[in-house]
Design a protein around this motif. Structure first.
Motif, PDB file in Angstrom:
ATOM      1  N   LYS A  69      -1.865 -29.892 -17.451  1.00  8.66           N
ATOM      2  CA  LYS A  69      -2.341 -28.701 -16.758  1.00  8.66           C
ATOM      3  C   LYS A  69      -1.362 -28.219 -15.684  1.00  8.66           C
ATOM      4  O   LYS A  69      -1.407 -27.054 -15.284  1.00  8.66           O
ATOM      5  N   ASP A 179     -10.944 -27.005 -10.507  1.00  7.53           N
ATOM      6  CA  ASP A 179     -10.630 -27.743 -11.731  1.00  7.53           C
ATOM      7  C   ASP A 179     -10.435 -29.227 -11.448  1.00  7.53           C
ATOM      8  O   ASP A 179     -10.946 -30.081 -12.183  1.00  7.53           O
ATOM      9  N   ASP A 183     -12.984 -32.100 -12.901  1.00 10.80           N
ATOM     10  CA  ASP A 183     -12.406 -33.146 -13.746  1.00 10.80           C
ATOM     11  C   ASP A 183     -12.683 -34.533 -13.176  1.00 10.80           C
ATOM     12  O   ASP A 183     -12.992 -35.474 -13.911  1.00 10.80           O
TER      13      ASP A 183
END
Length: 221
Positions: A69, A179, A183
């Protein structure tokens, strides 16, 4: 018989204290075992992931071991910063052109007597924003009005895009934090082979519709 009653009461009290003591001992042992098991399992910290992303975008993703990412995140940041620089540069160019041309048109429209004693504005940045070599000195008033409007529209458009780029950059930064936090939270869920989803036919009864055939979903973990 009456003489045995105090003795029975005493024995009952002793049994209660013994049972209570054994129960407390078992509870302490269970608690100690639980703490020992929990301490042997390393819990992934959402707080750390969040703080890392706040300090440096992408650091939280690295903590979550979602390395793929990071290039995507920095590509978005890089593109947004490029857009900010591009729009800022063009905004300044058209802003200066609009200001210089406005001063020139005001001077150009002065009466000849006043114009003779007033210095012509030296700023000519607007000349590069139209056809090279165009004769602005002999241009018509309708053209001057149109061109001034075009300069203002361009200036406002680049300013709007620059401000929007700043908002997008802030959004990418916030999204990076969200994010990483999500996660990290999901990594603490126990998802293994013991988690099963079972779908099977089932019959349900309702006083209004009677027996109905349907499906039942059951999750086992």
């Amino acid at each position: 018989m009456n003489n045995l009653r105090p003795l029975l009461i005493t024995v009952a009290v002793l049994l209660v204290f013994i049972l209570a003591g054994n129960t407390q001992t078992q509870a302490q042992k269970f608690t100690a075992d639980t703490v020992q098991v929990e301490s042997s399992v390393k819990i992934h910290s959402p707080h750390k992931a969040t703080m890392y992303s706040v300090m440096l975008p992408g650091l939280g993703q690295a903590y979550n071991k979602k390395y793929w990412k990071i290039p995507i995140l920095y590509a978005g940041i890089g593109a947004t910063i490029y857009a900010i620089n591009w729009n800022t540069k063009n905004f300044k160019k058209y802003k200066n052109g609009f200001q210089d041309f406005s001063l020139y048109v005001d001077w150009k429209n002065l009466p000849e007597a006043e114009k003779a004693v007033t210095d012509e504005p030296t700023g000519k940045s607007y000349e590069e924003l139209y056809t090279k070599g165009f004769d602005f000195e002999n241009s018509q008033a309708s053209f001057d009005k149109w061109f001034k409007t075009q300069l203002q529209n361009k200036k406002d458009s680049f300013k709007h895009d620059r401000d929007l780029s700043y908002i997008i950059l802030a959004g990418v930064y916030v999204l990076n934090i969200i994010d990483a936090a999500v996660d990290a939270h999901l990594m603490n869920f126990n998802v293994n082979d013991e988690l099963t989803l079972r779908v099977e036919p089932a019959v349900s009864y309702s006083a209004f519709t009677g027996n109905m055939l349907g499906f039942r979903c059951q999750i086992t973990f």
